[in-house]
Write a protein that holds these residues in place. Structure first.
Motif, PDB file in Angstrom:
ATOM      1  N   PHE A  32       0.825  -1.205   0.000  1.00  0.00           N
ATOM      2  CA  PHE A  32       0.000   0.000   0.000  1.00  0.00           C
ATOM      3  C   PHE A  32       0.856   1.250   0.000  1.00  0.00           C
ATOM      4  N   GLU A  33       0.563   2.149  -0.927  1.00  0.00           N
ATOM      5  CA  GLU A  33       1.162   3.483  -0.899  1.00  0.00           C
ATOM      6  C   GLU A  33       0.594   4.243   0.299  1.00  0.00           C
ATOM      7  N   ASP A  34      -0.725   4.063   0.557  1.00  0.00           N
ATOM      8  CA  ASP A  34      -1.395   4.676   1.707  1.00  0.00           C
ATOM      9  C   ASP A  34      -1.301   3.721   2.897  1.00  0.00           C
ATOM     10  N   PHE A  35      -0.076   3.358   3.264  1.00  0.00           N
ATOM     11  CA  PHE A  35       0.156   2.308   4.255  1.00  0.00           C
ATOM     12  C   PHE A  35      -0.515   2.588   5.595  1.00  0.00           C
ATOM     13  N   ASP A  36      -0.314   3.765   6.153  1.00  0.00           N
ATOM     14  CA  ASP A  36      -0.870   4.055   7.485  1.00  0.00           C
ATOM     15  C   ASP A  36      -2.392   3.987   7.475  1.00  0.00           C
ATOM     16  N   ALA A  37      -3.021   4.515   6.428  1.00  0.00           N
ATOM     17  CA  ALA A  37      -4.481   4.459   6.316  1.00  0.00           C
ATOM     18  C   ALA A  37      -4.945   3.012   6.147  1.00  0.00           C
ATOM     19  N   ALA A  38      -4.222   2.219   5.369  1.00  0.00           N
ATOM     20  CA  ALA A  38      -4.589   0.815   5.164  1.00  0.00           C
ATOM     21  C   ALA A  38      -4.464   0.035   6.472  1.00  0.00           C
ATOM     22  N   VAL A  52       4.547  -6.884  13.884  1.00  0.00           N
ATOM     23  CA  VAL A  52       4.929  -5.503  13.589  1.00  0.00           C
ATOM     24  C   VAL A  52       6.427  -5.481  13.376  1.00  0.00           C
ATOM     25  N   GLU A  53       6.836  -5.127  12.162  1.00  0.00           N
ATOM     26  CA  GLU A  53       8.271  -5.040  11.852  1.00  0.00           C
ATOM     27  C   GLU A  53       8.559  -3.652  11.303  1.00  0.00           C
ATOM     28  N   GLY A  54       9.319  -2.886  12.066  1.00  0.00           N
ATOM     29  CA  GLY A  54       9.692  -1.553  11.624  1.00  0.00           C
ATOM     30  C   GLY A  54       8.483  -0.686  11.332  1.00  0.00           C
ATOM     31  N   ALA A  55       8.686   0.264  10.415  1.00  0.00           N
ATOM     32  CA  ALA A  55       7.625   1.210  10.068  1.00  0.00           C
ATOM     33  C   ALA A  55       6.817   0.766   8.869  1.00  0.00           C
ATOM     34  N   GLY A  56       7.134  -0.409   8.290  1.00  0.00           N
ATOM     35  CA  GLY A  56       6.476  -0.743   7.037  1.00  0.00           C
ATOM     36  C   GLY A  56       5.942  -2.144   6.884  1.00  0.00           C
ATOM     37  N   THR A  57       5.768  -2.907   7.978  1.00  0.00           N
ATOM     38  CA  THR A  57       5.220  -4.261   7.861  1.00  0.00           C
ATOM     39  C   THR A  57       4.271  -4.511   9.029  1.00  0.00           C
ATOM     40  N   ARG A  58       3.050  -4.962   8.694  1.00  0.00           N
ATOM     41  CA  ARG A  58       2.074  -5.342   9.711  1.00  0.00           C
ATOM     42  C   ARG A  58       1.419  -6.633   9.247  1.00  0.00           C
ATOM     43  N   GLY A  59       1.159  -7.554  10.204  1.00  0.00           N
ATOM     44  CA  GLY A  59       0.563  -8.824   9.826  1.00  0.00           C
ATOM     45  C   GLY A  59      -0.491  -9.301  10.804  1.00  0.00           C
ATOM     46  N   TRP A  60      -1.525  -9.951  10.258  1.00  0.00           N
ATOM     47  CA  TRP A  60      -2.606 -10.544  11.035  1.00  0.00           C
ATOM     48  C   TRP A  60      -2.703 -12.026  10.698  1.00  0.00           C
ATOM     49  N   PRO A  61      -2.783 -12.917  11.707  1.00  0.00           N
ATOM     50  CA  PRO A  61      -2.994 -14.329  11.404  1.00  0.00           C
ATOM     51  C   PRO A  61      -4.417 -14.535  10.874  1.00  0.00           C
ATOM     52  N   ILE A  62      -4.515 -15.243   9.755  1.00  0.00           N
ATOM     53  CA  ILE A  62      -5.806 -15.545   9.127  1.00  0.00           C
ATOM     54  C   ILE A  62      -5.824 -17.051   8.886  1.00  0.00           C
ATOM     55  N   THR A  68      -0.567  -9.874   5.292  1.00  0.00           N
ATOM     56  CA  THR A  68       0.533  -8.951   5.561  1.00  0.00           C
ATOM     57  C   THR A  68       0.364  -7.703   4.722  1.00  0.00           C
ATOM     58  N   LEU A  69       0.493  -6.549   5.362  1.00  0.00           N
ATOM     59  CA  LEU A  69       0.494  -5.271   4.663  1.00  0.00           C
ATOM     60  C   LEU A  69       1.907  -4.727   4.693  1.00  0.00           C
ATOM     61  N   LEU A  70       2.386  -4.264   3.522  1.00  0.00           N
ATOM     62  CA  LEU A  70       3.708  -3.666   3.416  1.00  0.00           C
ATOM     63  C   LEU A  70       3.593  -2.247   2.875  1.00  0.00           C
ATOM     64  N   ARG A  71       4.474  -1.394   3.343  1.00  0.00           N
ATOM     65  CA  ARG A  71       4.551  -0.033   2.824  1.00  0.00           C
ATOM     66  C   ARG A  71       5.256  -0.091   1.474  1.00  0.00           C
ATOM     67  N   ASN A  76      -2.097   1.440  -4.840  1.00  0.00           N
ATOM     68  CA  ASN A  76      -2.528   0.400  -3.920  1.00  0.00           C
ATOM     69  C   ASN A  76      -2.860  -0.855  -4.711  1.00  0.00           C
ATOM     70  N   PRO A  77      -3.072  -2.005  -4.044  1.00  0.00           N
ATOM     71  CA  PRO A  77      -3.301  -3.253  -4.763  1.00  0.00           C
ATOM     72  C   PRO A  77      -4.455  -3.155  -5.758  1.00  0.00           C
ATOM     73  N   ARG A  78      -4.222  -3.655  -6.958  1.00  0.00           N
ATOM     74  CA  ARG A  78      -5.242  -3.711  -8.012  1.00  0.00           C
ATOM     75  C   ARG A  78      -5.129  -5.070  -8.694  1.00  0.00           C
ATOM     76  N   ASN A  79      -6.187  -5.464  -9.354  1.00  0.00           N
ATOM     77  CA  ASN A  79      -6.185  -6.711 -10.103  1.00  0.00           C
ATOM     78  C   ASN A  79      -5.848  -7.902  -9.198  1.00  0.00           C
ATOM     79  N   VAL A  80      -6.408  -7.872  -7.991  1.00  0.00           N
ATOM     80  CA  VAL A  80      -6.209  -8.953  -7.031  1.00  0.00           C
ATOM     81  C   VAL A  80      -7.502  -9.111  -6.236  1.00  0.00           C
ATOM     82  N   GLU A  81      -7.791 -10.319  -5.827  1.00  0.00           N
ATOM     83  CA  GLU A  81      -8.910 -10.562  -4.925  1.00  0.00           C
ATOM     84  C   GLU A  81      -8.392 -11.441  -3.795  1.00  0.00           C
ATOM     85  N   VAL A  82      -8.602 -11.001  -2.578  1.00  0.00           N
ATOM     86  CA  VAL A  82      -8.177 -11.748  -1.401  1.00  0.00           C
ATOM     87  C   VAL A  82      -9.408 -12.467  -0.859  1.00  0.00           C
ATOM     88  N   THR A  83      -9.304 -13.785  -0.667  1.00  0.00           N
ATOM     89  CA  THR A  83     -10.434 -14.573  -0.183  1.00  0.00           C
ATOM     90  C   THR A  83     -10.221 -14.961   1.271  1.00  0.00           C
TER      91      THR A  83
END
Length: 142
Positions: A32-38, A52-62, A68-71, A76-83
């Motif tokens: 995500f370019e809009d990482f903090d908002a995402a 939580v790793e540094g200022a640019g990686t956040r992860g949730w167990p699913i 995982t969201l990366l800065r 922002n992500p396009r042409n993708v579908e997360v199920t």
């Protein structure tokens, strides 16, 4: 079309032998370019990140993997579908409502055939990423 007709129309028989022995999927990573908002949007729905790793990686167990969201990236992500596969149709609808209440948008859930009968609860997050929340359903068609 009932499930039997659906299987006969779309599934290859005999099923081709897989080339690899997968143990599951480790997860999905979105840039995500809009990482903090995402991060804030996903935190509203899923709770605080478990990684939580540094200022640019956040992860949730699913399930057995991670979201995982990366800065980074241009846009922002396009042409993708997360199920997200949920245990029950009610739980799928509950997660869809949470994503919508946090600022996403999505239609009324429907029963569909997608490899099996499912309850389909799609959402588009505020950044344009398509999320498909599903659960096995007894019906399969609307």
């Amino acid at each position: 079309m009932n499930y039997e007709e659906y299987r006969n129309a779309y599934f290859v028989v005999p099923t081709p032998k897989p080339r690899y022995r997968f143990g599951g999927s480790f997860g999905v990573t979105l840039y995500f370019e809009d990482f903090d908002a995402a991060v804030e949007y996903y935190r509203q729905v899923l709770g605080p990140p478990a990684y939580v790793e540094g200022a640019g990686t956040r992860g949730w167990p699913i399930g057995s993997g991670w979201l995982t969201l990366l800065r980074g990236g241009a846009g922002n992500p396009r042409n993708v579908e997360v199920t997200f596969r949920m245990e029950t149709p009610a739980e799928a609808e509950r997660l869809q409502r949470a994503f919508i209440e946090a600022g996403g948008e999505g239609p009324t859930p429907t029963d569909q055939l997608m490899y099996e009968p499912i309850r389909s609860c799609p959402v588009r997050d505020p950044f344009g990423t398509e999320l498909l929340i599903i659960s096995r359903s007894p019906g399969g068609t609307d």
